[in-house]
Enzyme design. Structure first.
Site: not given
Ligand SMILES: [Mn+2]
Ligand SMILES: *[C@@H]1O[C@H](CO)[C@@H](O)[C@H](O)[C@H]1NC(C)=O
Length: 477
Positions: A139, A306, A309, A334, A345, A347
């Site tokens: 990013h 992802e 998600h 992802d 989320d 991750d």
């Molecule tokens: Mn995520």
């Protein structure tokens, strides 16, 4: 001793032992000396090597053997792994209930923002090199600081990108994709492209423009849009139609700018149902495809799916990947996972062998992901505070995907399960079924067939889901 002080001691020990100077190769003016560090960021860790499934060394690959050929291609080409700058370099362990827990050596409160940005970038390249990963994702606001004005932030981004370009030339590492962070700053509280204030929409466009320039300069192979704030908290204050129109207009602007600067990479949308918003407009693969189709954008975008998600949207990762692939739109994955007992989320690194088998099967069936790949949009748990945990996390994710790839290849090559699925649809290969597939039959003819044939209920085969589970299980090795 509690874990935080243990981690602090470890970090100090690692710092003290860091005496080997990092060489400065390829002098290219001022930029080549930016962020130089007095040693290695990960001292004591060498290149992670493949040692095979029997190895007891946790700092080795048990399944990932980069150059080993699976179904005609080296593993590294099927998997195209990428490390995410935001989680790996910037993830500090904070969550909505608590502050950061990690004390990484490249973070140093005494340094100014630019010097920190340079150091993090150097740490990233050392990590990629030792891990043996070719790609990274970023990013804009994670690699470079947000300063007092947009113009200053743009200039800061350019300087950090200059260093990244230099490090890429030295190491051969590449950008899988870049993106703009349009969700953290309070100006995006009501959305970015879908903000009710046109000034915010303009600001967002300016940020994407600069992030696309940076991605182009770094040879990025894709550019991603994740609309974390492109949604709403209440419909009472929301003009839904106008916001969707504005999102489409924004994406059309991105396509035009891509063409203007000659960026040849793919543009990817990343679906997510909610969090931080209550409703995010690109909810899941099906919703996003409908949106793209509605606004005439389906030829311009693919999807970045992802796994976490997918599950937040109430689907399996397998479902979202299969649907995207069926539409010819699976551009990138992802790779991560959530936690069935945690509602958000999280991750986490995806390590479930059954799930990675299914993920890999879709990758193999569509002939690969290039120019996309597998990005580790995954972070350490808050309580994982040792530097070495960054290696354990990525090794676990890479090995799980490699194991899935090996197992999926065996499953597809054996052909038993694919053969059973094919057989299940065999009535569409001949006779009226073939005519249905070819679009050469109307309801009048179908009625004739139905009237003149036995009722299908007399010979309807079993779905045998349980048998499919047994066969799938036999490939988890
Ligand atoms: Mn995520
Ligand atoms: C929109 O944002 C601009 C820039 O911050 C501000 O000057 C303006 O007052 C805002 N207008 C509305 C209606 O929110």
């Amino acid at each position: 001793m509690h874990s935080r002080s243990a981690s602090l001691l470890l970090t100090i020990a690692l710092l003290v032992s860091a005496t080997t100077p990092l060489s400065v190769r390829g002098e290219e003016g001022e930029c080549s000396s930016r962020g130089l560090y007095e040693g290695e960021f990960f001292p004591g860790v060498g290149k992670i090597e493949y040692e095979g499934a029997e190895s007891t060394n946790p700092l080795s690959f048990h399944y990932y053997n980069a150059d080993e050929v699976i179904m005609g291609k080296p593993m590294k080409e099927w998997l195209r792994f990428s490390v995410a700058f935001w989680h790996t370099m910037r993830g500090d362990g904070s969550d909505p209930f608590g502050s950061g827990t990690k004390l990484w050596p490249w973070e140093d409160a005494g340094l100014d923002e630019m010097e920190l940005a340079y150091r993090r970038m150097r740490a990233m390249f050392e990590f990629l090199d030792k891990l043996g990963v070719d790609y990274w994702c970023f990013h804009d606001r994670d690699i470079a600081p947000e300063l007092g004005s947009l113009a200053e932030s743009n200039a800061a981004l350019e300087k950090v990108v200059e260093l990244a370009e230099h490090l890429q030339k030295e190491t051969g590492k590449k950008v899988l994709w870049g993106t703009a962070q349009l969700f953290k700053h309070p100006r995006f509280a009501h959305g970015a492209a879908t903000s009710p204030n046109a000034s915010v929409h303009a600001y967002s466009a300016a940020q994407v423009k600069a992030a696309m320039d940076a991605t182009l300069r770094l040879g990025g192979e894709n550019y991603v849009f994740w609309g974390g704030r492109e949604g709403y908290h209440t419909l009472l204050n929301t003009d839904l139609k106008l916001e969707l129109d504005n999102l489409a207009s924004f994406l059309k602007g991105a396509v035009a700018y891509k063409n203007k600067i000659g960026f040849k990479g793919e543009l990817l949308l990343e679906p997510k149902p909610q969090e931080p918003t209550k409703h995010q407009y690109d909810w899941d693969v099906a919703t996003t495809m409908g949106f793209l189709h509605q606004y005439g954008l389906s030829d311009e975008f693919k999807l970045n799916v992802e796994c976490n998600h997918a599950t937040l949207a109430g689907h399996s990762c397998d479902h979202e990947l299969r649907l995207a692939s069926a539409y010819g739109k699976l551009g990138n994955i992802d790779a991560n996972t959530g936690d069935a007992q945690t509602g958000w989320d999280t991750d986490q690194f995806l390590t479930d062998p059954k799930e990675t088998l299914l993920v890999a099967a879709t990758i193999l069936k569509q002939g690969g992901l290039a120019p996309g790949g597998i990005n580790f949009d995954a972070k350490l748990r808050r309580e994982s505070t040792s530097l070495i945990d960054l290696f354990y996390g990525h090794i676990s994710g890479m090995d799980a995907m490699a194991r899935g790839l090996r197992n999926a290849a065996k499953m597809l090559e054996d052909g038993v399960l694919p053969g059973m699925v094919k057989n299940r649809y065999s009535t569409y290969s001949t006779g009226v079924g073939k005519k249905i597939r070819d679009g050469k039959v109307d309801f009048v003819e179908l009625e004739k067939v139905a009237l003149s044939s036995p009722d299908p209920i007399e010979d309807l085969p079993s779905g045998s889901a349980e048998l499919y589970e047994i066969i799938l299980g036999s490939y988890i090795r």
